[in-house]
Design an enzyme around this catalytic site. Structure first.
Site, mmCIF file in Angstrom:
data_model
loop_
_atom_site.group_PDB
_atom_site.id
_atom_site.type_symbol
_atom_site.label_atom_id
_atom_site.label_comp_id
_atom_site.label_asym_id
_atom_site.label_seq_id
_atom_site.Cartn_x
_atom_site.Cartn_y
_atom_site.Cartn_z
ATOM 1 N N HIS A 26 0.727 -1.165 -0.071
ATOM 2 C CA HIS A 26 0.140 0.116 -0.021
ATOM 3 C C HIS A 26 0.985 1.563 -0.412
ATOM 4 O O HIS A 26 1.217 1.590 1.510
ATOM 5 C CB HIS A 26 -1.197 0.111 1.567
ATOM 6 C CG HIS A 26 -1.719 1.113 1.019
ATOM 7 N ND1 HIS A 26 -3.404 1.051 1.309
ATOM 8 C CD2 HIS A 26 -1.952 1.945 0.932
ATOM 9 C CE1 HIS A 26 -4.024 2.173 1.804
ATOM 10 N NE2 HIS A 26 -3.326 3.264 1.246
ATOM 11 N N LYS A 113 -8.739 -0.271 -6.050
ATOM 12 C CA LYS A 113 -9.015 0.248 -4.597
ATOM 13 C C LYS A 113 -10.380 0.854 -4.411
ATOM 14 O O LYS A 113 -10.523 1.492 -6.000
ATOM 15 C CB LYS A 113 -7.749 0.676 -5.022
ATOM 16 C CG LYS A 113 -7.993 1.944 -3.773
ATOM 17 C CD LYS A 113 -7.784 1.456 -2.234
ATOM 18 C CE LYS A 113 -7.818 1.708 -0.999
ATOM 19 N NZ LYS A 113 -7.170 2.626 -0.397
ATOM 20 N N HIS A 187 -4.702 -1.044 6.060
ATOM 21 C CA HIS A 187 -4.567 -0.289 6.982
ATOM 22 C C HIS A 187 -5.451 0.056 8.563
ATOM 23 O O HIS A 187 -5.706 1.342 8.472
ATOM 24 C CB HIS A 187 -4.140 1.160 7.028
ATOM 25 C CG HIS A 187 -4.940 1.681 6.014
ATOM 26 N ND1 HIS A 187 -6.940 2.222 5.846
ATOM 27 C CD2 HIS A 187 -5.520 2.938 4.983
ATOM 28 C CE1 HIS A 187 -7.357 2.474 4.864
ATOM 29 N NE2 HIS A 187 -6.533 3.267 4.288
ATOM 30 N N ASP A 260 1.251 2.411 3.705
ATOM 31 C CA ASP A 260 0.538 3.736 3.876
ATOM 32 C C ASP A 260 1.400 4.623 3.851
ATOM 33 O O ASP A 260 1.102 5.932 3.904
ATOM 34 C CB ASP A 260 -0.896 3.728 4.261
ATOM 35 C CG ASP A 260 -1.942 4.567 3.718
ATOM 36 O OD1 ASP A 260 -2.014 5.303 2.900
ATOM 37 O OD2 ASP A 260 -2.610 4.965 4.629
#
Ligand code: DOR
Ligand code: ZN
Length: 356
Positions: A26, A113, A187, A260
Site C-alpha cells: 500500500h 481499490k 491500514h 500507506d
C-alpha cells in the site's frame, strides 16, 4: 554478533538481520515533484509496491494506468532502482463498467481499490454504496478473474473514531456475497477490525502500517496538535493499537505490511485544513525492525513484509535479500525542503545496509 531470520526456528542475534526482499502492499507514489521523491524512497527498500490510484485524474482506466506506471518506472530507473516493480491498482468508482476491470486485470493490474466517497485524499469520486447493484458486476468480474479488492474501510459520514468499525458490516457483506473475492481491508486501526478480519474466511486479509504500530490518538491531539501524525484512518486507543500490534507479530498470514506512506507538502499539512497522510517510507524498515525486536518477534518480520502479502496476492516471492544492522542514524527533519517524514529528527536504531 550477526544472524539471519530467514528461518523461524533460527536463533536470532540482534545486531544484524537478513531477510528476503520486502513488499509494500500500500503506497502512495503521487505525481510530478512528489513522485520524484516518493518513488526512490519506496524503491530503495521495497522490491514491489502496490500503487494507490488516488491521483488526479484517478487511475480509472488503462490509459492513465499505463502512463502512470511508465512515469514511476522512469523515476525508479533514473534513481538507480531498475528492478523496482510497481503493482498497479485501478480505482473502483460508482457506475464503473465491469469491462474496465477485466481489461485492467488483463493488463496486469493486480487490484481494484475502492474508496468510499469522501473518505480521504482525492476520494471525491469513489464508491457511494458498496451494495449498489451496478457494482455487483464489477465485483463478480474481479472475483472470477482473481483480482484483489482493496478497500479503504471507513464510513466517511460516521464520527471519525467510529468510521472503521462502522465499515465492518460492509466488509462482511462483501465477503459473504462474493465468497471467492479476495478482499484486503487496508491500514486497520482497531481491535474490532482485527477481530472481524480474523473471523472472516481466508479470502479476507488486512494491511498494517508502521505508523499505526507506533501511534495512538494522543500522539495526534493529546499535546500540541501534530499534523505529521494525522492520517486516515486516524490512530485510535492504546487498546486498539495493542490489537493491531498483536496481529502484526501473530504470524497469521491474514496480516501483512502496507505502509500507506502518503507524502504531502509541508504547507498542506501545517495549515488550517491539513491533509491526512504520513510519509513513512524512509523510516519504515527501521521502525519495523525496532518494533518486531521490542516484541521479541524478529523471526516473524520476514513473513510480515515479504511472504504473507505476496501469497495472498498470488505473486511469486521476491528473490534476493535485504540486510539491516543495528546502528543509530538520525532521520532528516525534512526532505527536499518540503516533505516532513515520520519521526523527523529522531534517532532510530536500525538501518538498511544491503540489498542483493
Ligand atoms: O492518511 C491517508 N492519506 N490515508 C489515506 O487513505 C490516503 C492517504 C493519502 O493519499 O494522502
Ligand atoms: Zn492509502
Amino acid at each position: 554478533m550477526t544472524g539471519s531470520i530467514n528461518n523461524e526456528k533460527e536463533v536470532v542475534m540482534n545486531t544484524r538481520i537478513t531477510t528476503r526482499k520486502w513488499d509494500d502492499f500500500h503506497a502512495h507514489l503521487r505525481q510530478e515533484e512528489l513522485l520524484r521523491i516518493a518513488v526512490p524512497h519506496t524503491a530503495a527498500y521495497f522490491e514491489r509496491a502496490l500503487v494507490m490510484p488516488n491521483i488526479k485524474p484517478p487511475v480509472c482506466d488503462m490509459l492513465v494506468a499505463k502512463r502512470y506506471r511508465n512515469e514511476i518506472l522512469d523515476v525508479a530507473h533514473r534513481s538507480g532502482y531498475p528492478d523496482f516493480e510497481p503493482l498497479m491498482t485501478i480505482k473502483i468508482v460508482d457506475g464503473m463498467n465491469s469491462g474496465t476491470v477485466s481489461l485492467a486485470h488483463a493488463f496486469g493490474m493486480v487490484a481494484g481499490k475502492a474508496y468510499p466517497v469522501g473518505a480521504t485524499t482525492n476520494s471525491e469520486e469513489g464508491v457511494s454504496d458498496f451494495r449498489h447493484p451496478r457494482l455487483r458486476r464489477v465485483f463478480e468480474e474481479m472475483e472470477a478473474g482473481g483480482m484483489v479488492l482493496s478497500v479503504h474501510g471507513e464510513m466517511p459520514l460516521a464520527p471519525s473514531l467510529e468510521r472503521e468499525a462502522r465499515f465492518l458490516c460492509e466488509l462482511e457483506w462483501l465477503a459473504t456475497q462474493f465468497p471467492k473475492l479476495k478482499i484486503v481491508m487496508e491500514h486497520i486501526t482497531t481491535r474490532k477490525a482485527v477481530e472481524a478480519v480474523c473471523s472472516l474466511p481466508s479470502t479476507v486479509a488486512a494491511t498494517i502500517t508502521v505508523h499505526h504500530l507506533f501511534l495512538t490518538l494522543d500522539d495526534v491531539i493529546g499535546g500540541k496538535l501534530n499534523p505529521h501524525h494525522f492520517c486516515k484512518p486516524i490512530a485510535k486507543t492504546l487498546d486498539d493499537r495493542a490489537a493491531v500490534q498483536e496481529a502484526a507479530i501473530s504470524g497469521n498470514p491474514k496480516f501483512f505490511f502496507g505502509s500507506d506512506s502518503a507524502p504531502h507538502r509541508r504547507e498542506n499539512k501545517e495549515c488550517g485544513a491539513g491533509e491526512a497522510g504520513i510519509f513513512t517510507s524512509p523510516v519504515a524498515p527501521s521502525l519495523l525492525a525496532e518494533f518486531f525486536e521490542s516484541r521479541e518477534s524478529l523471526h516473524r518480520l520476514e513473513s510480515f513484509v515479504s511472504r504473507f502479502g505476496a501469497e495472498f496476492y498470488g505473486l511469486p516471492l521476491n528473490k534476493g535479500t535485504i540486510t539491516l544492522i543495528k546502528e543509530p542514524w538520525e532521520v532528516p527533519r525534512i526532505y527536499s525542503s518540503f516533505i516532513v517524514p515520520f519521526k523527523a529528527g529522531e534517532t532510530l536504531q536500525w538501518k538498511v545496509v544491503e540489498r542483493s
